[in-house]
Design an enzyme around this catalytic site. Sequence first.
Site, PDB file in Angstrom:
ATOM      1  N   HIS A   1       2.142  11.011   1.060  1.00 17.21           N
ATOM      2  CA  HIS A   1       2.822  10.728   2.372  1.00 17.21           C
ATOM      3  C   HIS A   1       4.982  10.897   1.195  1.00 17.21           C
ATOM      4  CE1 HIS A   1      -0.340   8.134   3.792  1.00 17.21           C
ATOM      5  NE2 HIS A   1      -0.479   7.973   2.352  1.00 17.21           N
TER       6      HIS A   1
ATOM      7  N   HIS B   1       0.589  -1.187   0.498  1.00 15.12           N
ATOM      8  CA  HIS B   1      -0.142  -0.426  -0.036  1.00 15.12           C
ATOM      9  C   HIS B   1       0.938   1.295  -0.213  1.00 15.12           C
ATOM     10  CE1 HIS B   1      -3.963   1.955   1.938  1.00 15.12           C
ATOM     11  NE2 HIS B   1      -3.377   3.022   0.573  1.00 15.12           N
TER      12      HIS B   1
ATOM     13  N   GLU C   1       0.840   8.251  -3.529  1.00 13.84           N
ATOM     14  CA  GLU C   1       1.652   7.799  -2.101  1.00 13.84           C
ATOM     15  C   GLU C   1       2.589   8.310  -2.218  1.00 13.84           C
ATOM     16  OE1 GLU C   1       0.812   5.176   0.178  1.00 13.84           O
ATOM     17  OE2 GLU C   1      -1.452   5.175  -1.195  1.00 13.84           O
TER      18      GLU C   1
END
EC number: 4.6.1.19
Length: 417
Positions: A154, A92, A150
């Site tokens: 992040h 993930h 992602e």
Amino acid sequence: MSSISGFLGAIPGAQQILQTMAGSLGLAPLSHPEIASSGSTFQQCGKLELSCQTSYHGQDTCCFNYPGGQMLQTQFWDADPAVGPENSWTIHGLWPDHCNGGFDQFCDSHRKYSNISLILIDAGRRDLLDEMSTYWKDYRGDDPNLWEHEWNKHGTCVSTLETHCYSEYYPQQEVVDYFDKTVELFHDLPTYMTLANAGIVPSYTQTYTRHEVEDALSKAHGATVTVRCRSQRLQEVWYFFNVEGPLQTGKFVPSEPDGQTSNCPAKGIIYQPKTPNKDPGHGHEPTKTRHPHGPTGAPFIGKGNLVVSTMGQQRGCIIGRGTWYSSGTCADFRAKRASGDTFTLSSRKGPCAFKDDIFTCGSYISSPAEFSAEDGKLSYHGNTTFFADKAPKGKVQSDIFVSEADHPIELSIAWRG
């Protein structure tokens, strides 16, 4: 096509050219042992401190992860639809949470990238891209979009990945480092094998308790993990770390969760297999896309649109020149019977065919391709699966390829009359 891809893959990217220039100018070569981070110099750090276990008191955030000092390596188990290898979980992401469980997101709009695949190829890391194409999967079939999300959400919030932390910075080097470290951690956390060694395997009949799942994974990790379920089905696991030093070269130390808790039921957890159930009573049948014995449906006739779907979900349509588009109005195509159950397609731009492996429509097409219909889907040479490098987004369009080659997204095309 594969030979062309191989040739292009051998061409040095901008980062490699810059690295060669650095060597010719008498600078340290990239293989020099003092160079720390994946091909570029990361600044030297003094005493390394463990994030979240050491209070922030003005440390250099290129050497001390702050405020995102609690790193979560998160993994998916997507079984319906099945995503990734049947004997492996998938990635993930890698998330820099605050030590108290909060988090920042989308921290640097100037480093918002939408071309992760090209960045990795340009850095000479096709090996990393191949690993991500296997293990970092999007359940909707749009892996590049997941990678972009992602990184942008992040990766840009990891303090030790700031560009000024590199004393010899090459463009997007921090992006490569983020994905490289995430894949490395993922391989160090073989969730499927860990559960299997504890007797916990995917099953249509066996269920498990939360304690059994958490206990097996926590013992292997060295700290408590968090497991997440959807409708009793095991879907995700979160591994927590503190980091001693920068993300690129630091030591990842297993840590307790930062307030995040498991949401799975105490018992009755379903660990669904990725392979179809062979028991017809459960209604699971493998998807069939090839029909070597010929068409199985009526040919497309008249005027209509070509609608694109990935993983069973409609994702835009094809426009006049033959490209895949997710915004605006679908182009009108005309289907004209060719011979038997086959037909040709044309748009306002002209006839359609696969030119150099790419679906193209234009007046310069002298020999239109002949298609057939199978279960309501467009079929070419008995195959209803086509491919793309990336799903379109906004005004960006994507080419559609007939061969898989290095095109990771699978798609199907339906007729809407």
